[in-house]
Design a protein around this motif. Structure first.
Motif, PDB file in Angstrom:
ATOM      1  N   LYS A   8       0.918  -1.270  -0.005  1.00 47.52           N
ATOM      2  CA  LYS A   8      -0.129  -0.074  -0.006  1.00 47.52           C
ATOM      3  C   LYS A   8       0.919   1.335  -0.003  1.00 47.52           C
ATOM      4  CE  LYS A   8      -1.847  -1.403   3.965  1.00 47.52           C
ATOM      5  NZ  LYS A   8      -1.410  -2.513   4.196  1.00 47.52           N
ATOM      6  N   THR A   9       1.927   1.450   0.858  1.00 47.23           N
ATOM      7  CA  THR A   9       2.777   2.553   0.887  1.00 47.23           C
ATOM      8  C   THR A   9       3.334   2.601  -0.353  1.00 47.23           C
ATOM      9  OG1 THR A   9       2.662   2.300   3.504  1.00 47.23           O
ATOM     10  CG2 THR A   9       4.473   3.621   2.512  1.00 47.23           C
ATOM     11  N   THR A  10       3.933   1.241  -0.917  1.00 49.06           N
ATOM     12  CA  THR A  10       4.630   1.552  -1.884  1.00 49.06           C
ATOM     13  C   THR A  10       4.137   2.159  -3.112  1.00 49.06           C
ATOM     14  OG1 THR A  10       6.171  -0.422  -1.137  1.00 49.06           O
ATOM     15  CG2 THR A  10       6.339   0.190  -3.492  1.00 49.06           C
ATOM     16  N   PHE A  26       2.155  11.080   5.535  1.00 49.36           N
ATOM     17  CA  PHE A  26       2.988   9.718   5.639  1.00 49.36           C
ATOM     18  C   PHE A  26       2.716   8.876   7.002  1.00 49.36           C
ATOM     19  CE2 PHE A  26       5.175  12.993   3.276  1.00 49.36           C
ATOM     20  CZ  PHE A  26       5.949  12.109   2.257  1.00 49.36           C
ATOM     21  N   GLN A  27       2.761   7.662   6.769  1.00 53.60           N
ATOM     22  CA  GLN A  27       2.509   6.610   7.663  1.00 53.60           C
ATOM     23  C   GLN A  27       3.373   6.853   8.969  1.00 53.60           C
ATOM     24  OE1 GLN A  27       2.969   2.738   6.328  1.00 53.60           O
ATOM     25  NE2 GLN A  27       2.655   1.675   8.087  1.00 53.60           N
ATOM     26  N   ILE A  28       4.609   7.316   8.862  1.00 51.51           N
ATOM     27  CA  ILE A  28       5.483   7.762  10.043  1.00 51.51           C
ATOM     28  C   ILE A  28       5.322   9.200  10.134  1.00 51.51           C
ATOM     29  CG2 ILE A  28       7.601   7.746  11.116  1.00 51.51           C
ATOM     30  CD1 ILE A  28       8.206   5.150   9.262  1.00 51.51           C
ATOM     31  N   LEU A  36      -3.895   9.917   2.112  1.00 50.78           N
ATOM     32  CA  LEU A  36      -3.527   9.597   3.663  1.00 50.78           C
ATOM     33  C   LEU A  36      -3.096   8.160   3.948  1.00 50.78           C
ATOM     34  CD1 LEU A  36      -6.810  11.286   4.930  1.00 50.78           C
ATOM     35  CD2 LEU A  36      -5.068  12.218   4.619  1.00 50.78           C
ATOM     36  N   ASP A  37      -1.816   8.020   4.633  1.00 52.49           N
ATOM     37  CA  ASP A  37      -1.368   6.548   4.940  1.00 52.49           C
ATOM     38  C   ASP A  37      -1.355   6.450   6.253  1.00 52.49           C
ATOM     39  OD1 ASP A  37       0.018   4.346   4.874  1.00 52.49           O
ATOM     40  OD2 ASP A  37       1.647   5.079   3.805  1.00 52.49           O
ATOM     41  N   GLU A  38      -2.470   5.779   6.711  1.00 50.26           N
ATOM     42  CA  GLU A  38      -2.655   5.186   8.098  1.00 50.26           C
ATOM     43  C   GLU A  38      -2.677   6.577   8.916  1.00 50.26           C
ATOM     44  OE1 GLU A  38      -0.984   1.838   9.713  1.00 50.26           O
ATOM     45  OE2 GLU A  38      -0.506   0.975   7.811  1.00 50.26           O
ATOM     46  N   LEU A  39      -3.778   7.535   8.789  1.00 49.29           N
ATOM     47  CA  LEU A  39      -3.726   8.656   9.755  1.00 49.29           C
ATOM     48  C   LEU A  39      -4.240   8.251  10.934  1.00 49.29           C
ATOM     49  CD1 LEU A  39      -2.753  11.480   8.919  1.00 49.29           C
ATOM     50  CD2 LEU A  39      -5.316  12.002   8.487  1.00 49.29           C
TER      51      LEU A  39
HETATM   52 MG    MG Z   1       2.309   1.139   4.706  1.00 45.98          MG
END
Ligand code: MG
Ligand code: ATP
Length: 241
Positions: A40-42, A82-84, A161-164
């Motif tokens: 997903k993030t990729t 970003f996820q982080i 949005l990545d895992e907000l």
């Molecule tokens: Mg991810």
């Protein structure tokens, strides 16, 4: 609005994203789910220019943006989180959000103009009164809202949005979901949203894409995804969701 066609991204021998195609229409709120390591993030990173795709094309509002620089893609109208979380911890909330406003989709703004735009989105995400707090002093939920405000201050057409919601309490997640719905309804911004919290994704999206081992295995309304056998198998494969 966003057209992804046959995108593949490998890391050495690992195919993290494999021949993925989909589109997102104007005004849509689309979820992206899949087990840990599904890609997903990729996929987000290849769409936003953080990583180069090995093959395939990405176009946005009719413009080919494949493998353009992140700053160019941002100016075309895509902003992301970003996820982080990537807040500048030594800077204040206002300074963090102003960076989005100054370098965003509407072209370069002066810092003074940027601050006014930033204040609007700080208020939009519910951080009124915290403009002058240093990001490092904030709770994780508030820092995630700073990220969201910074992305919104770019005034994008598409927000990714990545895992907000990860690391937030159920009440904080409810507030976040409501804010995301307002992004679409009040700001007319389309949303593409990775989240592991199933209830949030099922209740607050129009459509869900499912990735598993780099492949897109489903694309449909939340009710269809809930009944999809391939999706159930992917999640029952022993990978923690
Ligand atoms: Mg991810
Ligand atoms: N920069 C990288 N170099 C090498 N391998 C990578 C890199 N980034 C991701 N990977 C690998 O690619 C695969 C997909 O990772 P990715 O982070 O996209 O998954 P994800 O779906 O976002 O997972 P999660 O839900 O845990 O965030 C994983 O096997 C991961 O280890």
């Amino acid at each position: 609005m966003l057209e992804v066609a046959g995108v593949t991204k490998t890391f050495g021998g690992l195919t993290a994203v494999e021949d993925v195609s989909f589109s997102i229409g104007s005004g849509e709120l689309v979820g992206l789910i899949g087990p840990n390591g599904a890609g997903k993030t990729t996929l987000f990173n290849t769409v936003t220019g953080v990583l180069r795709a090995d093959s395939g094309t990405v176009s946005f509002q009719g413009t080919d943006i494949t493998n353009e620089k992140p700053s160019t893609i941002n100016q075309q109208g895509i902003a992301r989180t970003f996820q982080i979380v990537r807040t500048f911890d030594e800077s204040t909330v206002l300074e963090n959000v102003t960076t989005g406003a100054v370098f965003g989709a509407s072209g370069r703004r002066s810092t003074a103009e940027g601050r006014d735009v930033a204040r609007k989105y700080i208020s939009f995400v519910g951080l009124d009164g915290k403009e002058d707090a240093e990001a490092s002093e904030l709770t994780i939920a508030d820092r995630k809202h700073v990220e969201l405000a910074r992305a919104l201050a770019c005034e994008p057409d598409l927000l990714m949005l990545d895992e907000l919601g990860s690391g937030l309490t159920p009440t904080e997640i409810d507030d976040l979901c409501e804010t995301i719905e307002r992004v679409r309804s009040e700001l007319n911004v389309s949303v593409f949203w990775i989240e592991h919290i199933m209830e949030a994704i099922m209740d607050h999206t129009d459509r869900i894409l499912v990735l598993n081992e780099g492949e897109l295995i489903a694309d449909g309304a939340p009710s269809e995804i809930q009944q999809n056998e391939a999706v159930s198998r992917a999640y029952l494969g022993g990978v923690e969701v």
